[in-house]
Design an enzyme around this catalytic site. Structure first.
Site, PDB file in Angstrom:
ATOM      1  N   HIS A 170       0.817  -1.219   0.000  1.00 55.70           N
ATOM      2  CA  HIS A 170       0.000   0.000   0.000  1.00 55.70           C
ATOM      3  C   HIS A 170       0.851   1.270   0.000  1.00 55.70           C
ATOM      4  CE1 HIS A 170      -3.565   2.294   0.246  1.00 55.70           C
ATOM      5  NE2 HIS A 170      -4.259   1.541   1.067  1.00 55.70           N
ATOM      6  N   ASP A 408     -11.416  -8.505 -16.489  1.00 53.38           N
ATOM      7  CA  ASP A 408     -11.677  -9.739 -17.233  1.00 53.38           C
ATOM      8  C   ASP A 408     -10.362 -10.188 -17.861  1.00 53.38           C
ATOM      9  OD1 ASP A 408     -12.393 -11.720 -18.998  1.00 53.38           O
ATOM     10  OD2 ASP A 408     -13.887 -10.535 -20.069  1.00 53.38           O
TER      11      ASP A 408
END
Length: 475
Positions: A170, A408
């Site tokens: 992060h 996807d």
């Protein structure tokens, strides 16, 4: 201790092509996250029909990832910590940067023996503990990125599906940049499955990431290394000293219709109270936040005189003047907070008032406020700003605006999004887009078992929760 059904069967290092070595200095927003956990988010898919074996699928993802980190090369680096000295050779501080030397990311191939898709996303139930086994680096904090990879992906084969778990440092960037990277990787993977051989590996339509860090000095110049007034950082990293208390984790769905009703109820209450400005400005986020905040206070049976606050992570990009570009690849977030209010007052004033209080906190987070926060941090640097557990507060992170279901990889949209164990504590909520789209939201709610039981008995809360269904996604 019961053995996990998830077993890692291979581990691979993926490196970008050689390039000139580069250092990217971490700045205010990045450094404040050094004590926080890695991001852990993952996507659940139906079985891909286009691969002969599971290893073939992992090979495909690995090849596409190699192409992705050719552009997103800092992801394949490591954190570097440099000491700074005065003219007499005394250590006056240290700085942290991303050393872009192509050290590599890791791809883990794993098998979850006997675990099915239905076991991962059971309807109307807690997130199963097996989901945590889909993510590596469970004990790492972002500071550990000087030794550990900044990105690790675990691809887990289920009995009737695949889970792709992302573990991401992060301190390297926030969720906006993280999901941009994952979407770029997925796009490259889709292209690799197109019938035309030798097709493009990086699509020209995607705007390249901007790695130059923002400087709060207002000159427009690139950020210089921030010299922290510490000779050594290890002693300033806040690590858990004991196992966390028990907690329950539930994914709750709020349809677009339910959110619209919450928003309208808040609007009508504000109009009735004479707050026309608040009524005009109320948003779905404010309305959902109001519901969560008030119901959490009830579930915790907070003492009437106890002061409570609401906090949320806010994206700074569009709030700065001039704004940061959308492709800024780094952290650009702060925590915003409401003013403290007595628990009894919060519950008495109601839904509309709480929604407006959240709205005021968000509206106050302007360019001036962001720069003031940066200046205050520089005057007294803190390395654990996002360890925000407070038994009298709640905190919302992530965003339904992140394009999670757009990832996807070439065999269709994900069935669900799930998180690991990282950055979770009583009162933490992460927001995801609802799978059917249309403005729906899924909320990952974390509470202690006692508080979750009380929340499950809150009629106002459950009247707003929508049925746990996964229809075909709308455009």
């Amino acid at each position: 201790m019961q053995q996990s059904p998830v077993q890692v069967v291979s581990r691979r290092t993926v490196k970008p092509p050689p390039r000139p070595r580069e250092r990217i200095p971490l700045t205010t927003w990045d450094l404040s996250l050094l004590s926080a956990d890695y991001i852990q988010k993952g996507l659940l898919f139906a079985p891909p029909p286009c691969f002969s074996t599971f290893t073939h699928l992992v090979d495909h993802l690995q090849a596409a990832l190699a192409d992705a980190i050719a552009t997103y090369y800092p992801v394949a680096g490591r954190l570097a910590i440099d000491q700074h000295h005065d003219d007499e050779g005394h250590v006056v501080g240290c700085s942290v940067s991303v050393d872009c030397a192509g050290q590599g990311v890791e791809v883990l191939e794993a098998v979850a023996d006997g675990v099915a898709v239905a076991d991962v996303v059971p309807p109307d139930a807690d997130v199963p503990s097996v989901v945590r086994s889909f993510f590596p680096l469970n004990e790492a904090v972002n500071y550990d990125g000087h030794e550990r990879p900044l990105f690790v992906v675990q691809v887990t084969e289920l009995a009737d599906g695949v889970f792709v778990g992302f573990v991401y440092n992060h301190a390297l960037s926030d969720g906006t940049a993280f999901w941009n990277f994952i979407n770029a990787w997925a796009e490259i993977a889709r292209v690799r499955l197109l019938p035309s051989p030798g097709g493009p590996r990086v699509l020209a339509s995607r705007t390249p990431p901007l790695f130059e860090r923002w400087s709060p000095d207002g000159t427009g110049a690139a950020a210089a290394p921030v010299v922290l007034p510490y000779a050594d950082l290890e002693g300033h990293i806040a690590r858990p000293t004991m196992p966390p208390p028990p907690q329950r984790d539930r994914m709750l769905h709020f349809s677009a219709e339910s959110l619209a009703a919450l928003k309208e109820r808040a609007r009508q209450e504000l109009l009735a109270a004479g707050d026309t400005a608040g009524a005009a400005a109320v948003t779905s986020f404010q309305a959902l936040s109001s519901l969560l905040w008030r119901c959490f206070v009830r579930a915790r049976r907070t003492a009437p005189e106890q002061e409570v606050v609401f906090r949320a992570s806010a994206n700074n990009r569009g709030r700065l003047r001039p704004p940061l570009p959308a492709e800024y690849f780094g952290n650009a977030i702060n925590a915003v907070s409401t003013e403290a209010v007595r628990a009894s007052e919060l519950l008495t004033r109601g839904h509309g008032w709480a929604a407006a209080a959240v709205g005021r906190a968000v509206a106050a987070h302007t360019d001036a406020g962001i720069r003031a926060l940066a200046a205050a941090w520089a005057a007294k640097p803190g390395l654990s700003a996002f360890r925000l557990f407070d038994p009298n507060a709640m905190f919302i992170s992530s965003s339904p605006r992140f394009d999670m279901y757009g990832c996807d990889f070439g065999w269709g949209e994900a069935l669900a999004v799930r998180g690991g164990k990282a950055n979770k504590y009583d009162g933490k909520v992460s927001l995801f887009p609802g799978r059917e789209g249309g403005g729906s939201i899924d909320a990952e709610v974390v509470l202690t078992p006692e508080h979750m039981v009380a929340l499950e008995q809150d009629d106002e809360f459950w009247a707003a929760v929508s049925p746990d269904v996964q229809p075909a996604r709308k455009s």
